[in-house]
Write an enzyme that holds these catalytic residues in place. Structure first.
Site, PDB file in Angstrom:
ATOM      1  N   GLU A 169       0.831  -1.208   0.000  1.00 42.40           N
ATOM      2  CA  GLU A 169       0.000   0.000   0.000  1.00 42.40           C
ATOM      3  C   GLU A 169       0.869   1.264   0.000  1.00 42.40           C
ATOM      4  O   GLU A 169       0.768   2.123   0.865  1.00 42.40           O
ATOM      5  CB  GLU A 169      -0.981  -0.021   1.179  1.00 42.40           C
ATOM      6  CG  GLU A 169      -2.006  -1.142   1.047  1.00 42.40           C
ATOM      7  CD  GLU A 169      -3.128  -1.082   2.065  1.00 42.40           C
ATOM      8  OE1 GLU A 169      -4.233  -1.557   1.751  1.00 42.40           O
ATOM      9  OE2 GLU A 169      -2.900  -0.560   3.192  1.00 42.40           O
ATOM     10  N   GLU A 275      -6.209  -6.980  -1.836  1.00 36.66           N
ATOM     11  CA  GLU A 275      -6.896  -6.996  -0.544  1.00 36.66           C
ATOM     12  C   GLU A 275      -8.319  -6.502  -0.718  1.00 36.66           C
ATOM     13  O   GLU A 275      -8.540  -5.462  -1.335  1.00 36.66           O
ATOM     14  CB  GLU A 275      -6.215  -6.072   0.477  1.00 36.66           C
ATOM     15  CG  GLU A 275      -4.814  -6.419   0.868  1.00 36.66           C
ATOM     16  CD  GLU A 275      -4.272  -5.457   1.928  1.00 36.66           C
ATOM     17  OE1 GLU A 275      -5.093  -4.811   2.628  1.00 36.66           O
ATOM     18  OE2 GLU A 275      -3.044  -5.340   2.056  1.00 36.66           O
TER      19      GLU A 275
END
Length: 343
Positions: A169, A275
């Site tokens: 991320e 995710e």
């Protein structure tokens, strides 16, 4: 220095070709997966999992045989606190043991390299403690050495990862402040190159991923991915996270799929949803959410939508001080959420 010598080297290509660690089994055409990183710690804490019939079974076996999951995602921290089960514990050895279990079930493996001693995400990309005083050249060498170490640890367990994320991320880059994208996009690109080339030096056929959160945010992705490419970064795929609410998941899926199509059109790179998650106490909505994003990503033109991973579905309500987006109940049995992966 090895990292500097290889920064400008071309990425190795090939799908499933023989690498130093041997020929990798072909990755699935479409990955239906779960991040199961907490499994090692949860088992150390005494957790066990039941299937929908209340029978206690190995969690990998349940995920594969009951829900058709063909892939597992596992994070790796640099020097985590091994006594902190929720926010540490996942060093290279622990991650490799999990990866070997997944491979033994016939599952493909994605690694998420956090390049931190604990969580790396949009709000924090903290250098490992041992790297804090490094110059940028030393930092690149550390990324190189750590990545090679992780890959060799996997190799020693007989695991060839199918995909490896260079960072986790990294909305504003990695290894702040040196690799913070809003401060120095070129540094960020060079760190991505270093990780990419380190992976390929051990496993030439393994595909690398740059992974950002907020998959619905096209402007973020154009700035970040476009900035990397403009600065010469080499990597294979684009990864996305998506954590919507019960009230907006349909809108967010539509926006994320549109963003995926735009990334493919702009940069020619396939997209993986690394995710997803939704509240455990909304299992019907979670099932619909999974089914919808799975179908829409799989149907992207040209087969460039590569898969969807649910984040830590095996976590029970409130695990690690309050995580509530798992797919197991307090009684050890699953909700219906993962039924969304069937078919």
């Amino acid at each position: 220095m090895a990292a500097l010598l290889l920064l400008l080297a071309p990425a190795w290509e090939g799908a499933g070709g023989a690498g130093v660690g041997g020929k990798a089994a072909a990755a699935p055409a479409f990955a239906k997966g779960a991040d199961i990183s907490w499994v090692a710690a949860m088992e150390a804490q005494g957790y066990k999992w039941k299937d929908k019939n209340g029978v206690t079974r190995d969690i990998f076996n349940i995920l594969k045989n009951d829900y058709g999951l063909n892939s597992a995602r596992i994070r790796v921290w640099v020097n985590p606190n091994m006594s902190d089960y929720g926010n540490g514990y996942l060093n290279a050895d622990k991650a490799a043991a999990l990866a070997a279990r997944a491979k033994a079930q016939g599952m493909s493996v994605m690694l998420s390299l956090h390049y931190s001693d604990s969580w790396a995400d949009p709000g924090k990309q903290t250098k490992p403690y041992a790297w804090t005083g490094f110059t940028f050249n030393q930092l690149m060498d550390a990324v190189w050495s750590h990545t090679v170490y992780v890959m060799n640890t996997m190799k020693a367990k007989g695991v060839t990862p199918d995909w490896v994320q260079i960072g986790n991320e990294t909305n504003d880059g990695m290894l702040w402040q040196d690799g913070r994208a809003s401060v120095n996009m070129k540094n960020y690109a060079w760190l991505v190159n270093t990780g990419n080339n380190a992976v390929k030096s051990i496993f030439p056929s393994t595909k690398t991923i740059v992974h950002l959160a907020n998959g619905y945010d096209n402007a973020l992705f154009v700035w970040n991915i476009g900035g990397l490419i403009a600065n010469g970064a080499t990597f294979d795929y684009i990864g996305m996270s998506l954590y919507p609410s019960v009230s907006d998941w349909q809108t967010k899926v539509t926006q994320t799929v549109a963003n995926a199509n735009d990334m493919i059109a702009r940069y020619g790179k396939s997209v993986m949803i690394c995710e997803i998650g939704l509240d455990y106490n909304q299992p019907a909505a979670s099932k619909s959410f999974i089914a919808d994003i799975k179908t829409k990503i799989r149907n992207i033109s040209g087969g460039k939508g590569l898969g969807v991973f649910y984040w830590e579905p095996q976590s029970t309500p409130g695990y690690n001080g309050g995580y509530n987006k798992g797919a197991w109940q307090a009684d050890g049995k699953p909700t219906i959420a993962l039924d969304g992966f069937l078919n």
